[in-house]
Write a protein that holds these residues in place. Structure first.
Motif, PDB file in Angstrom:
ATOM      1  N   ASP A  81      45.864  22.272  24.906  1.00  0.00           N
ATOM      2  CA  ASP A  81      44.998  23.269  23.475  1.00  0.00           C
ATOM      3  C   ASP A  81      43.759  22.404  23.626  1.00  0.00           C
ATOM      4  OD1 ASP A  81      47.789  23.758  23.546  1.00  0.00           O
ATOM      5  OD2 ASP A  81      48.284  22.474  22.207  1.00  0.00           O
ATOM      6  N   GLN A  82      43.153  20.805  23.854  1.00  0.00           N
ATOM      7  CA  GLN A  82      41.557  20.282  23.665  1.00  0.00           C
ATOM      8  C   GLN A  82      40.969  21.548  24.968  1.00  0.00           C
ATOM      9  OE1 GLN A  82      41.873  16.405  23.067  1.00  0.00           O
ATOM     10  NE2 GLN A  82      42.767  16.613  22.005  1.00  0.00           N
ATOM     11  N   MET A  83      41.559  21.900  26.649  1.00  0.00           N
ATOM     12  CA  MET A  83      40.682  22.639  27.375  1.00  0.00           C
ATOM     13  C   MET A  83      40.746  23.757  26.104  1.00  0.00           C
ATOM     14  SD  MET A  83      42.582  20.075  30.383  1.00  0.00           S
ATOM     15  CE  MET A  83      41.359  21.329  31.518  1.00  0.00           C
ATOM     16  N   SER A  84      41.379  24.858  26.394  1.00  0.00           N
ATOM     17  CA  SER A  84      41.233  25.525  25.874  1.00  0.00           C
ATOM     18  C   SER A  84      40.477  25.932  24.397  1.00  0.00           C
ATOM     19  CB  SER A  84      42.508  26.449  25.185  1.00  0.00           C
ATOM     20  OG  SER A  84      43.198  26.211  26.664  1.00  0.00           O
ATOM     21  N   GLU A  85      40.453  24.984  23.958  1.00  0.00           N
ATOM     22  CA  GLU A  85      39.592  24.706  23.072  1.00  0.00           C
ATOM     23  C   GLU A  85      38.172  24.555  23.195  1.00  0.00           C
ATOM     24  OE1 GLU A  85      41.019  22.890  19.476  1.00  0.00           O
ATOM     25  OE2 GLU A  85      42.522  23.271  19.109  1.00  0.00           O
ATOM     26  N   LYS A  86      37.697  23.466  24.083  1.00  0.00           N
ATOM     27  CA  LYS A  86      36.424  23.398  24.571  1.00  0.00           C
ATOM     28  C   LYS A  86      36.611  24.812  25.183  1.00  0.00           C
ATOM     29  CE  LYS A  86      33.512  19.862  26.924  1.00  0.00           C
ATOM     30  NZ  LYS A  86      33.961  18.648  27.170  1.00  0.00           N
ATOM     31  N   GLN A  87      36.659  25.205  26.101  1.00  0.00           N
ATOM     32  CA  GLN A  87      36.881  26.292  26.630  1.00  0.00           C
ATOM     33  C   GLN A  87      35.192  27.740  26.049  1.00  0.00           C
ATOM     34  OE1 GLN A  87      35.661  26.465  30.024  1.00  0.00           O
ATOM     35  NE2 GLN A  87      34.723  28.853  29.770  1.00  0.00           N
ATOM     36  N   ALA A  88      37.067  27.660  24.812  1.00  0.00           N
ATOM     37  CA  ALA A  88      36.846  28.530  24.166  1.00  0.00           C
ATOM     38  C   ALA A  88      35.459  28.773  23.311  1.00  0.00           C
ATOM     39  CB  ALA A  88      38.086  29.148  23.118  1.00  0.00           C
ATOM     40  N   GLN A  89      34.883  27.318  22.856  1.00  0.00           N
ATOM     41  CA  GLN A  89      33.773  26.334  21.881  1.00  0.00           C
ATOM     42  C   GLN A  89      32.637  27.042  22.742  1.00  0.00           C
ATOM     43  OE1 GLN A  89      33.972  22.859  21.155  1.00  0.00           O
ATOM     44  NE2 GLN A  89      35.832  23.001  19.556  1.00  0.00           N
ATOM     45  N   ILE A  90      32.791  26.954  24.136  1.00  0.00           N
ATOM     46  CA  ILE A  90      31.580  27.941  25.252  1.00  0.00           C
ATOM     47  C   ILE A  90      31.441  29.066  25.284  1.00  0.00           C
ATOM     48  CG2 ILE A  90      30.558  26.919  27.538  1.00  0.00           C
ATOM     49  CD1 ILE A  90      32.324  24.319  27.876  1.00  0.00           C
TER      50      ILE A  90
END
Length: 379
Positions: A166-175
């Motif tokens: 979930d954190q990796m997905s959130e980080k990609q979405a943040q980028i």
């Protein structure tokens, strides 16, 4: 846990049995006159040397193993520190935006402390016997062994892996959100630049008109100020001229002595109009001062005579006190000498009594129990 305690007790029992067996063997060697070697127990010494060498070799191998493991652990710690520093650097870049977008007031971990409806939302102290909030300190529920430890650990690992994804997905979405935000910011900045240019042109026109109005207003104020300054200078000139006339005709500068006398009592002077004494008054004051100085000198001579008499009396008293103190000191020294001689005599009597007790009264003798203790132990 029970099996570990049982194994430890068995190991301790084996150690105790081994020591007892060695002690019995040692007694057989020492108490057997045919097998005992007079002087040194060579076999026991050689066995002790071998055991010490084996212990030293084991200790050396253990230290080497500890050193190798410490080196590996140090390398792992350094790698983990580098990973932590890299993770902190990555987290610091997105921390501020994450706070603005995700950390709202009602989502903070302290919200339960600041929530005005905390008491309404609070739950009872005990719901049922399977309530997970009832710990050992609550005295509501007592548990034994943790039988569900393995399942709980697997669930925690799965949950942690899910959180990482979930954190990796959130980080990609943040980028992606950052890229989109930068594009929108560039477009908004271009629009703002166009509007700023138009506003600056309007502001320049308004400023020119305002400057003209301010210039006219300042000219009118300057003219009004010049008129006020001219009027003030004229009034100051009139006031100064009037003050000079008053000073020339006043009693202060003319030194009129009649103005110093009080109209209610002619023998009294007005303090705020006093002009000084006359020559006769000055001569009378000087005569009084000379008389007072002569009286003061006569009183000083009498006081010196009284002080000399008092000093003679004090000196006689001091001599008497010194003589008394010397007599008291002499008596104290004599008493101290007598006390010291008495204490010395008592100490000699005490030493004589102690010598009699040690040499005659309490002289000990060896009994049969002293000889019975031989041959009962190998130590």
């Amino acid at each position: 846990a029970k099996s570990n305690d049982f194994d430890r007790e068995q190991a301790e029992a084996r150690v105790v049995d081994r020591r007892r067996r060695l002690e019995e063997e040692r007694k057989m060697r020492i108490f057997n006159a045919k097998q005992r070697t007079i002087g040194l127990d060579l076999q026991g010494l050689e066995q002790q040397i071998m055991e010490k060498q084996a212990s030293q070799e084991l200790e050396r191998r253990r230290d080497q193993a500890f050193a190798d493991r410490l080196l590996v652990t140090e390398q792992r710690v350094q790698m983990m520190e580098r990973d932590v520093q890299r993770a902190r650097k990555d987290a610091a870049l997105s921390l501020q935006e994450y706070r603005d977008r995700m950390q709202q007031k009602h989502l903070s971990k302290e919200w339960d402390l600041n929530d005005p409806d905390t008491l309404r939302k609070d739950r009872p102290a005990r719901m049922d016997d399977n309530d997970p909030s009832l710990g050992p300190a609550s005295l509501q529920k007592f548990t034994g062994e943790d039988l569900d430890y393995g399942n709980r650990v697997r669930k925690q690992q799965q949950q942690q892996a899910s959180w990482v994804r979930d954190q990796m997905s959130e980080k990609q979405a943040q980028i992606e959100d950052e890229i989109e935000a930068e594009r929108l910011e560039a477009e908004r900045q271009a629009e703002l630049d166009e509007r700023r240019a138009a506003l600056e042109a309007e502001e320049m026109g308004a400023r020119s008109a305002a400057n003209g109005a301010v210039r006219d207003f300042n000219l009118a104020l300057a003219e009004e100020k010049r008129e006020r300054e001219a009027e003030r200078r004229y009034m100051d000139y009139e006031d100064k001229e009037e003050e000079i006339r008053n000073q020339l005709t006043s009693d202060l500068l003319t030194e009129n002595r009649a103005a110093t006398m009080s109209h209610a009592a002619p023998h009294r002077y007005l303090k705020y109009h006093f002009k000084g004494f006359s020559d006769e008054q000055v001569a009378g004051i000087r005569t009084d001062q000379l008389r007072q100085a002569a009286e003061k000198a006569e009183r000083a001579a009498m006081e010196r005579e009284d002080q000399q008499s008092y000093d003679l009396v004090q000196e006689a008293v001091r001599r008497n006190l010194v003589a008394g103190e010397r007599e008291v000191l002499r008596r104290r020294q004599e008493l101290a000498r007598q006390t010291s001689e008495e204490q010395r005599r008592q100490a000699e009597e005490a030493r004589a009594r102690r010598a009699v007790l040690d040499n005659q009264v309490f002289a000990g003798a060896i009994d049969e129990s002293f000889f019975k203790q031989f041959g009962t132990s190998s130590r």
